[in-house]
Design a protein around this motif. Structure first.
Motif, short mmCIF file in Angstrom:
data_model
loop_
_atom_site.label_atom_id
_atom_site.label_comp_id
_atom_site.label_asym_id
_atom_site.label_seq_id
_atom_site.Cartn_x
_atom_site.Cartn_y
_atom_site.Cartn_z
N GLU A 57 0.83 -1.21 0.00
CA GLU A 57 0.00 0.00 0.00
C GLU A 57 0.87 1.26 0.00
OE1 GLU A 57 -3.03 0.44 2.88
OE2 GLU A 57 -4.24 -1.25 2.13
N ILE A 58 1.98 1.21 0.72
CA ILE A 58 2.89 2.36 0.72
C ILE A 58 3.54 2.52 -0.65
CG2 ILE A 58 4.83 3.47 1.86
CD1 ILE A 58 4.33 1.76 4.30
N ALA A 63 4.26 5.50 -5.62
CA ALA A 63 4.22 5.46 -7.08
C ALA A 63 3.28 6.54 -7.61
CB ALA A 63 3.79 4.08 -7.57
N GLY A 64 2.14 6.70 -6.93
CA GLY A 64 1.20 7.75 -7.33
C GLY A 64 1.78 9.14 -7.13
N ASP A 65 2.52 9.33 -6.04
CA ASP A 65 3.15 10.63 -5.78
C ASP A 65 4.15 10.96 -6.91
OD1 ASP A 65 1.76 10.87 -3.43
OD2 ASP A 65 3.44 10.30 -2.14
N ALA A 66 4.93 9.96 -7.31
CA ALA A 66 5.93 10.18 -8.35
C ALA A 66 5.27 10.50 -9.68
CB ALA A 66 6.83 8.95 -8.49
N ALA A 119 10.05 6.08 -8.37
CA ALA A 119 9.30 5.97 -9.63
C ALA A 119 9.89 4.89 -10.52
CB ALA A 119 9.30 7.31 -10.35
N VAL A 120 11.22 4.90 -10.67
CA VAL A 120 11.87 3.91 -11.53
C VAL A 120 11.68 2.50 -10.97
CG1 VAL A 120 14.10 3.12 -12.41
CG2 VAL A 120 13.53 5.55 -12.48
N GLN A 121 11.77 2.36 -9.65
CA GLN A 121 11.54 1.04 -9.06
C GLN A 121 10.10 0.60 -9.27
OE1 GLN A 121 13.39 0.16 -5.10
NE2 GLN A 121 13.89 2.33 -5.15
N ASP A 130 -0.08 -6.69 -10.28
CA ASP A 130 -1.25 -6.42 -11.11
C ASP A 130 -1.97 -5.14 -10.71
OD1 ASP A 130 -0.79 -8.66 -12.61
OD2 ASP A 130 -2.18 -9.94 -11.49
N VAL A 131 -2.11 -4.90 -9.41
CA VAL A 131 -2.83 -3.69 -8.96
C VAL A 131 -2.06 -2.44 -9.36
CG1 VAL A 131 -3.68 -2.42 -6.96
CG2 VAL A 131 -3.95 -4.91 -7.07
N LEU A 132 -0.75 -2.46 -9.13
CA LEU A 132 0.06 -1.31 -9.51
C LEU A 132 0.02 -1.09 -11.02
CD1 LEU A 132 2.04 0.93 -8.77
CD2 LEU A 132 3.89 -0.75 -8.83
#
Length: 220
Positions: A57-58, A63-66, A119-121, A130-132
């Motif tokens: 979840e973190i 990822a959304g922040d980036a 972001a790159v990770q 799948d969710v990401l």
């Protein structure tokens, strides 16, 4: 025992996110455990679980922040009444992540290198998470469609060549943005101004800059 205020709860959550971002940036997603995040944040081992059900979840939040940091200036341009040329879309986003810090949605400074390393990770996680991947695809398509629309608007105004396919042109612009982020993180490319100038030169040589003079689009 006094109840924790909403402000304090939000601040503690932000501290945990910041600690996770530091750990992920330094050690990687898979080498970082929830206890390591708690230790970095200076909280009890169980504290992160009061805000996040899992480490995944973190990762999703970071990822959304980036993604937001990279593409928010482009979205602003798309939603404005401006008719930027193709290179202006590139400039707006790169200008946002060219410095040492970036202000998040709460107005707090975030180290750009930490954000971009996450972001790159996150991109590598798209292959197995799948969710990401689903969230990334939805975000990518939303920005691409918005960008294609502003390119159509530019064609009508004469700032974008009429023979450029807006759908494919939007993908090219996004590829330039992703490429800059990857080169900054992996290869130490910090010359954002040089990158922008060279991108303009390449686009001009390809005949896709449009008919207007190059200009600097603010990311503020």
């Amino acid at each position: 025992m006094p109840r924790i205020t909403e402000a304090r709860r939000a601040a503690r959550r932000a501290e945990i996110v910041a600690a996770a971002r530091r750990c992920f940036s330094r050690d990687g997603f898979h080498q970082t455990s929830m206890p390591a995040i708690a230790k970095e944040a200076g909280v009890s081992v169980g504290a992160p679980y009061r805000y996040f059900a899992s480490k995944e979840e973190i990762i999703l939040e970071l990822a959304g922040d980036a993604f937001h940091a990279i593409f928010e200036p482009v979205v602003r341009l798309v939603d404005s009444a401006e008719v930027p040329a193709v290179a202006d879309l590139v400039s707006a986003s790169i200008n946002r992540v060219r410095g040492d810090t970036h202000l998040d949605a709460a107005g707090q400074p975030v180290p750009v290198d930490e954000l971009l390393r996450c972001a790159v990770q996150a991109w590598s996680e798209l292959l197995v998470h799948d969710v990401l991947r689903q969230r990334a695809v939805e975000g990518f398509e939303d920005v691409r469609q918005r960008m294609a629309e502003v390119l159509r608007r530019g064609q009508a105004a004469g700032t974008v060549p009429i023979d450029l396919d807006p759908e494919r042109g939007a993908r090219v612009v996004m590829a330039l943005l992703h490429g800059f982020v990857l080169q900054r993180v992996a290869f130490g490319l910090h010359d954002a101004e040089g990158f922008i100038q060279d991108a303009r030169a390449v686009l001009a040589d390809a005949g896709v800059l449009g008919t207007v003079e190059p200009r600097v689009v603010s990311s503020e």
